[in-house]
Design a protein around this motif. Structure first.
Motif, PDB file in Angstrom:
ATOM      1  N   GLY A   2       0.805  -1.212   0.000  1.00 19.86           N
ATOM      2  CA  GLY A   2       0.000   0.000   0.000  1.00 19.86           C
ATOM      3  C   GLY A   2       0.837   1.260   0.000  1.00 19.86           C
ATOM      4  N   GLY A   3       2.155   1.106   0.200  1.00 23.10           N
ATOM      5  CA  GLY A   3       3.012   2.283   0.191  1.00 23.10           C
ATOM      6  C   GLY A   3       2.550   3.300   1.214  1.00 23.10           C
ATOM      7  N   ASP A   4       2.466   4.558   0.758  1.00 18.68           N
ATOM      8  CA  ASP A   4       2.031   5.624   1.657  1.00 18.68           C
ATOM      9  C   ASP A   4       0.521   5.845   1.590  1.00 18.68           C
ATOM     10  OD1 ASP A   4       4.643   6.082   2.457  1.00 18.68           O
ATOM     11  OD2 ASP A   4       5.031   7.440   0.773  1.00 18.68           O
ATOM     12  N   LEU A   5      -0.176   5.022   0.802  1.00 17.28           N
ATOM     13  CA  LEU A   5      -1.622   5.214   0.636  1.00 17.28           C
ATOM     14  C   LEU A   5      -2.355   4.723   1.883  1.00 17.28           C
ATOM     15  CD1 LEU A   5      -3.159   6.376  -1.796  1.00 17.28           C
ATOM     16  CD2 LEU A   5      -3.617   4.032  -2.523  1.00 17.28           C
ATOM     17  N   PRO A   6      -3.174   5.569   2.512  1.00 24.06           N
ATOM     18  CA  PRO A   6      -3.929   5.116   3.681  1.00 24.06           C
ATOM     19  C   PRO A   6      -4.822   3.923   3.332  1.00 24.06           C
ATOM     20  CG  PRO A   6      -4.072   7.508   3.437  1.00 24.06           C
ATOM     21  CD  PRO A   6      -3.424   6.987   2.195  1.00 24.06           C
ATOM     22  N   PHE A   7      -5.026   3.075   4.331  1.00 27.61           N
ATOM     23  CA  PHE A   7      -5.769   1.820   4.123  1.00 27.61           C
ATOM     24  C   PHE A   7      -7.093   2.047   3.395  1.00 27.61           C
ATOM     25  CE2 PHE A   7      -8.602  -1.621   5.341  1.00 27.61           C
ATOM     26  CZ  PHE A   7      -7.780  -2.747   5.274  1.00 27.61           C
ATOM     27  N   SER A   8      -7.877   3.027   3.863  1.00 29.10           N
ATOM     28  CA  SER A   8      -9.226   3.221   3.303  1.00 29.10           C
ATOM     29  C   SER A   8      -9.208   3.760   1.879  1.00 29.10           C
ATOM     30  CB  SER A   8     -10.031   4.180   4.194  1.00 29.10           C
ATOM     31  OG  SER A   8      -9.424   5.457   4.212  1.00 29.10           O
ATOM     32  N   GLN A   9      -8.030   4.257   1.426  1.00 25.90           N
ATOM     33  CA  GLN A   9      -7.948   4.795   0.060  1.00 25.90           C
ATOM     34  C   GLN A   9      -7.374   3.790  -0.943  1.00 25.90           C
ATOM     35  OE1 GLN A   9      -6.223   8.780  -0.146  1.00 25.90           O
ATOM     36  NE2 GLN A   9      -6.962   9.217   1.924  1.00 25.90           N
ATOM     37  N   ARG A  10      -6.916   2.652  -0.424  1.00 22.92           N
ATOM     38  CA  ARG A  10      -6.431   1.617  -1.342  1.00 22.92           C
ATOM     39  C   ARG A  10      -7.638   0.989  -2.022  1.00 22.92           C
ATOM     40  NH1 ARG A  10      -2.791  -1.273   3.321  1.00 22.92           N
ATOM     41  NH2 ARG A  10      -1.719   0.640   3.982  1.00 22.92           N
ATOM     42  N   PRO A  11      -7.632   0.888  -3.345  1.00 25.55           N
ATOM     43  CA  PRO A  11      -8.815   0.347  -4.006  1.00 25.55           C
ATOM     44  C   PRO A  11      -9.108  -1.100  -3.622  1.00 25.55           C
ATOM     45  CG  PRO A  11      -7.062   0.820  -5.609  1.00 25.55           C
ATOM     46  CD  PRO A  11      -6.598   1.321  -4.289  1.00 25.55           C
ATOM     47  N   VAL A  12     -10.381  -1.380  -3.407  1.00 25.53           N
ATOM     48  CA  VAL A  12     -10.833  -2.764  -3.224  1.00 25.53           C
ATOM     49  C   VAL A  12     -10.924  -3.363  -4.632  1.00 25.53           C
ATOM     50  CG1 VAL A  12     -12.707  -4.255  -2.439  1.00 25.53           C
ATOM     51  CG2 VAL A  12     -12.117  -2.193  -1.131  1.00 25.53           C
ATOM     52  N   PHE A 178      -2.195  -5.305  -8.659  1.00 24.35           N
ATOM     53  CA  PHE A 178      -2.572  -4.255  -7.703  1.00 24.35           C
ATOM     54  C   PHE A 178      -1.822  -4.431  -6.386  1.00 24.35           C
ATOM     55  CE2 PHE A 178      -6.204  -5.084 -10.499  1.00 24.35           C
ATOM     56  CZ  PHE A 178      -6.372  -3.828 -11.069  1.00 24.35           C
ATOM     57  N   PRO A 179      -0.499  -4.204  -6.405  1.00 22.74           N
ATOM     58  CA  PRO A 179       0.295  -4.412  -5.198  1.00 22.74           C
ATOM     59  C   PRO A 179      -0.071  -3.456  -4.062  1.00 22.74           C
ATOM     60  CG  PRO A 179       1.599  -3.328  -6.905  1.00 22.74           C
ATOM     61  CD  PRO A 179       0.320  -3.744  -7.546  1.00 22.74           C
ATOM     62  N   GLU A 180      -0.722  -2.343  -4.412  1.00 29.10           N
ATOM     63  CA  GLU A 180      -1.074  -1.362  -3.376  1.00 29.10           C
ATOM     64  C   GLU A 180      -2.346  -1.729  -2.631  1.00 29.10           C
ATOM     65  OE1 GLU A 180      -3.612  -0.085  -6.866  1.00 29.10           O
ATOM     66  OE2 GLU A 180      -1.736  -1.162  -6.515  1.00 29.10           O
ATOM     67  N   SER A 181      -3.100  -2.700  -3.145  1.00 27.34           N
ATOM     68  CA  SER A 181      -4.392  -3.032  -2.543  1.00 27.34           C
ATOM     69  C   SER A 181      -4.265  -4.086  -1.450  1.00 27.34           C
ATOM     70  CB  SER A 181      -5.381  -3.510  -3.609  1.00 27.34           C
ATOM     71  OG  SER A 181      -5.775  -2.417  -4.422  1.00 27.34           O
ATOM     72  N   SER A 182      -5.170  -4.001  -0.485  1.00 27.18           N
ATOM     73  CA  SER A 182      -5.161  -4.915   0.652  1.00 27.18           C
ATOM     74  C   SER A 182      -6.353  -5.866   0.659  1.00 27.18           C
ATOM     75  CB  SER A 182      -5.172  -4.119   1.967  1.00 27.18           C
ATOM     76  OG  SER A 182      -4.085  -3.242   2.030  1.00 27.18           O
ATOM     77  N   ILE A 183      -7.432  -5.472  -0.029  1.00 25.65           N
ATOM     78  CA  ILE A 183      -8.661  -6.271   0.018  1.00 25.65           C
ATOM     79  C   ILE A 183      -9.049  -6.692  -1.397  1.00 25.65           C
ATOM     80  CG2 ILE A 183     -11.102  -6.292   0.662  1.00 25.65           C
ATOM     81  CD1 ILE A 183     -10.460  -4.283   2.845  1.00 25.65           C
ATOM     82  N   PHE A 184      -9.267  -7.988  -1.564  1.00 28.98           N
ATOM     83  CA  PHE A 184      -9.633  -8.566  -2.848  1.00 28.98           C
ATOM     84  C   PHE A 184     -10.911  -9.385  -2.670  1.00 28.98           C
ATOM     85  CE2 PHE A 184      -5.210  -7.596  -3.045  1.00 28.98           C
ATOM     86  CZ  PHE A 184      -4.946  -7.268  -4.372  1.00 28.98           C
ATOM     87  N   ALA A 339     -12.507  -4.479   8.468  1.00 28.98           N
ATOM     88  CA  ALA A 339     -11.066  -4.499   8.196  1.00 28.98           C
ATOM     89  C   ALA A 339     -10.492  -3.090   8.324  1.00 28.98           C
ATOM     90  CB  ALA A 339     -10.809  -5.060   6.800  1.00 28.98           C
ATOM     91  N   GLU A 340     -11.235  -2.114   7.834  1.00 30.61           N
ATOM     92  CA  GLU A 340     -10.798  -0.712   7.953  1.00 30.61           C
ATOM     93  C   GLU A 340     -10.716  -0.310   9.429  1.00 30.61           C
ATOM     94  OE1 GLU A 340     -12.293   3.591   6.233  1.00 30.61           O
ATOM     95  OE2 GLU A 340     -13.777   2.202   7.067  1.00 30.61           O
ATOM     96  N   ARG A 341     -11.743  -0.664  10.179  1.00 32.42           N
ATOM     97  CA  ARG A 341     -11.787  -0.328  11.612  1.00 32.42           C
ATOM     98  C   ARG A 341     -10.618  -0.976  12.355  1.00 32.42           C
ATOM     99  NH1 ARG A 341     -13.853  -2.794  16.222  1.00 32.42           N
ATOM    100  NH2 ARG A 341     -14.663  -1.364  17.819  1.00 32.42           N
ATOM    101  N   ASP A 342     -10.398  -2.275  12.080  1.00 25.91           N
ATOM    102  CA  ASP A 342      -9.300  -2.991  12.743  1.00 25.91           C
ATOM    103  C   ASP A 342      -7.959  -2.334  12.422  1.00 25.91           C
ATOM    104  OD1 ASP A 342     -11.156  -4.717  13.758  1.00 25.91           O
ATOM    105  OD2 ASP A 342     -10.693  -6.375  12.387  1.00 25.91           O
TER     106      ASP A 342
END
Length: 350
Positions: A2-12, A178-184, A339-342
């Motif tokens: 996700g680099g410097d991208l905040p969790f909630s801004q990483r594309p699902v 999409f290496p910057e994404s956390s949720i698939f 997931a965002e909350r956690d």
């Protein structure tokens, strides 16, 4: 990740753009998440393997399902009803319905639907054919896929979502894209049988073939529950009714089977002779074929943590995609929000 991208801004990232993938994308976007859908088939496509384009798409309470799955259907009804009332371009209509049962309802029948639908009432014996045990009337919802899928495509785009037309062979391919994404989210339907790192052998293709009969009498839906499972689903916006149904496991033929078509017309005539004549004119008939993404034991809906990634699976809905769609989308969105909350709580630390 996700680099410097905040969790909630990483594309699902959603794999699959059928009704499940698109309903989920819409819900996530409305809740402020960024979404990218990757799929071989996109809204507006008419390939027989893009089942969402061909579905009967009536909301009908399913019998024999768990209370949790009943709730998914109830939430779907809530969303569909709002669209029917507020967004006519969605292709959703409220219709009068008649359901006839060959035998008295069992404890786990579709009767639970009366807690969700409007104007439910038991029919008196003179209101249904004599060869049935009982019948119900209620308002239900029908979705015209030829309008709803293009509507969803435009809605997703207008909310900032993106579509990428691409067939992928594995989930790993998505992770690399999409290496910057956390949720698939794997909403690939039948694709889950062949994805290299899924290979769900419970998935199988199930061919559905329906008849489209052009008529002005398209305001009432009929269901027959029992040995001769039959439906007449109105398409008020397309001036016709869909006659069905049929299921053929592991058959993916694109050719119209006229024996099935004739049988469906005959069954529909027995069920609703006031709408469907015994021998409709050929010019008034069309044929619909779609390959449903079915799964032994029912659909898969679960989440798993894979290192830093969260993988959600939502596939295998067979002929129930539309009836479960927005309820499943709501459930998936809640998992993403958790997931965002956690992540926020973990980052805040002690």
């Amino acid at each position: 990740m996700g680099g410097d991208l905040p969790f909630s801004q990483r594309p699902v990232i959603i794999l699959g753009a059928g009704i499940i993938g698109c309903a989920t994308a819409r819900q996530l976007l409305l809740n402020g998440f960024r979404v990218i859908l990757v799929a071989e088939y996109l809204p507006g496509d008419q390939n027989i393997f893009y089942a969402s384009a061909w579905a009967g798409a009536a909301w009908h309470a399913a019998g024999g399902i768990s209370p949790e799955n009943q709730y998914f259907q109830a939430v779907t009804h809530r969303h569909l009803l709002m669209m029917a009332q507020e967004e006519p371009e969605s292709g959703i209509c409220i219709v009068d319905s008649r359901e006839y049962l060959e035998q008295a309802p069992t404890p786990n029948s579709s009767l639970w639907g009366k807690t969700v639908v409007s104007k439910f009432r038991d029919l008196s014996p003179d209101e249904y054919p004599p060869n049935f045990s009982c019948g119900w009337a209620y308002d239900s919802l029908v979705t015209d896929p030829t309008r709803h899928m293009p509507y969803l495509g435009k809605k997703i785009t207008s909310l900032g979502g993106h579509f990428i037309r691409k067939r992928v062979e594995s989930l790993q391919e998505l992770y690399t894209m999409f290496p910057e994404s956390s949720i698939f989210i794997n909403a690939s339907g039948l694709g889950s049988k062949t994805l290299v790192d899924v290979q769900d052998d419970k998935c199988f293709p199930e061919r559905g073939q329906n008849v489209f009969y052009r008529t002005e009498s398209c305001q009432r839906m009929y269901f027959r529950n029992g040995k001769e499972y039959t439906y007449v689903i109105p398409r008020p916006l397309s001036k016709g009714v869909v006659l069905g149904g049929s299921k053929q496991r592991d058959n993916v033929s694109p050719e119209v089977d006229m024996d099935i078509a004739r049988d469906e017309i005959a069954r529909a005539h027995r069920l609703a002779p006031d709408i469907v004549p015994e021998t409709p004119k050929d010019d008034d008939l069309g044929y619909i074929i779609g390959i449903r993404p079915s799964r032994e034991g029912g659909f898969r809906l679960e989440s798993e943590q894979l290192g830093d990634r969260l993988l959600l699976s939502a596939y295998g809905f067979g002929g129930g995609g539309y009836a479960f769609s927005y309820g499943v989308a709501d459930a998936l969105t809640k998992i993403v929000e958790k997931a965002e909350r956690d992540n926020v709580i973990a980052q805040a630390g002690p």
